[in-house]
Design a protein around this motif. Structure first.
Motif, PDB file in Angstrom:
ATOM      1  N   TYR A 109       0.830  -1.214   0.000  1.00 15.12           N
ATOM      2  CA  TYR A 109       0.000   0.000   0.000  1.00 15.12           C
ATOM      3  C   TYR A 109       0.861   1.259   0.000  1.00 15.12           C
ATOM      4  N   VAL A 111      -0.060   4.771   1.483  1.00 16.08           N
ATOM      5  CA  VAL A 111      -1.064   5.517   2.232  1.00 16.08           C
ATOM      6  C   VAL A 111      -0.819   7.008   1.995  1.00 16.08           C
ATOM      7  N   LYS A 187      -1.067   5.693  -8.026  1.00 12.01           N
ATOM      8  CA  LYS A 187      -2.478   5.437  -8.361  1.00 12.01           C
ATOM      9  C   LYS A 187      -2.543   4.508  -9.573  1.00 12.01           C
ATOM     10  N   ALA A 193      -3.879   4.342  -1.213  1.00 14.85           N
ATOM     11  CA  ALA A 193      -4.908   4.281  -0.169  1.00 14.85           C
ATOM     12  C   ALA A 193      -5.021   5.685   0.436  1.00 14.85           C
ATOM     13  N   GLU A 207      -9.450   5.109   9.865  1.00 19.65           N
ATOM     14  CA  GLU A 207      -9.642   5.031   8.408  1.00 19.65           C
ATOM     15  C   GLU A 207      -8.529   4.207   7.753  1.00 19.65           C
ATOM     16  N   ILE A 208      -7.293   4.445   8.207  1.00 17.73           N
ATOM     17  CA  ILE A 208      -6.161   3.714   7.618  1.00 17.73           C
ATOM     18  C   ILE A 208      -6.306   2.228   7.918  1.00 17.73           C
ATOM     19  N   MET A 211      -8.607   0.564   5.616  1.00 22.76           N
ATOM     20  CA  MET A 211      -8.121   0.377   4.239  1.00 22.76           C
ATOM     21  C   MET A 211      -7.080  -0.716   4.113  1.00 22.76           C
ATOM     22  N   ILE A 212      -6.171  -0.753   5.103  1.00 23.41           N
ATOM     23  CA  ILE A 212      -5.048  -1.680   4.924  1.00 23.41           C
ATOM     24  C   ILE A 212      -5.132  -2.895   5.833  1.00 23.41           C
TER      25      ILE A 212
END
Ligand code: AMP
Length: 214
Positions: A109, A111, A187, A193, A207-208, A211-212
């Motif tokens: 990822y 971030v 991207k 992310a 939130e992180i 996502m991960i």
């Protein structure tokens, strides 16, 4: 897990990076910290980069790529790592890609922590750091228990020279000029992310995590 933290200076990359590394048991590797350690030790490299860092400019791609290449060879980076402050240019991102390919490894990822320039200027002006253990505080939003003293190790807190207002503006200009292009770079690779960095430290962390994972 192999992660890059991307975002302007003062977006919270370092703080969120610590939380991610603690959850995942991987080392946090910050080129800014590595360079500041070289300066503190007074090495040739430290002397070479001092002026560049104090102006808020980027040190050469060659120097930071060498630093990262060496650091990734340490045993603690074998099972994963989080990069904070690297890569900062497309040349560095490409070099990292080659380095990882040589190790048959892939990024998981990137971030991206999004924060406006005005908010950054306010935040960095009130940031205080501990040169002894690299802990980070904010005298408005995350003050130490005792004024000017690090909660973690008891050392004196200082304002980084490059956190003074004029340097903050030039570091932001450097970010928009040279680092922001990495957003589209990653991207395209499907690794980005993104998170809104203005919603508060805990909310950003949640939130992180969503996502991960981990
Ligand atoms: P940081 O702690 O990440 O804000 O980095 C502090 C300073 O170190 C930057 O303003 C640059 O002068 C230098 N630096 C850190 N990482 C890099 C990098 N990846 N490429 C070039 N310069 C860097």
């Amino acid at each position: 897990m192999r992660i890059i933290m991307l975002g302007p200076p003062g977006s919270g990359k370092g703080t969120q990076g610590v939380l991610i590394t603690e959850r995942n048991g991987i080392p946090q590797i910050s080129t800014g910290d590595l360079l500041r350690e070289s300066r503190a030790k007074g090495t040739e490299l430290g002397k070479k980069v001092a002026g560049i860092m104090d102006r808020g400019d980027l040190v050469s791609d060659e120097i930071v790529i060498d630093l990262i290449r060496e650091r990734l060879q340490e045993p603690d980076a074998a099972a994963g790592f989080l990069l904070d402050g690297f890569p900062r240019t497309v040349v560095q991102a490409e070099a990292l890609g080659e380095l990882l390919a040589d190790r048959s490894e892939k990024l998981d990822y990137v971030v991206l922590i999004d924060v406006t320039d005005d908010e950054i200027v306010g935040r960095l002006g009130s940031r205080r750091v501990c040169p002894a253990c690299n802990a980070v505080f904010n005298i408005d939003s995350n003050p130490p228990v005792k004024d000017g003293i690090c909660d973690e190790c008891g050392g004196p807190l200082v304002q980084r020279d490059d956190d003074k207002p004029a340097t903050i503006r030039s570091r932001l200009a450097v970010y928009h000029d040279q680092t922001e292009s990495l957003v589209s770079f990653y991207k395209k690779l499907g690794l980005l992310a993104p998170v809104n960095g203005s919603i508060g430290q805990n909310a950003v962390s949640v939130e992180i995590e969503k996502m991960i994972g981990g």
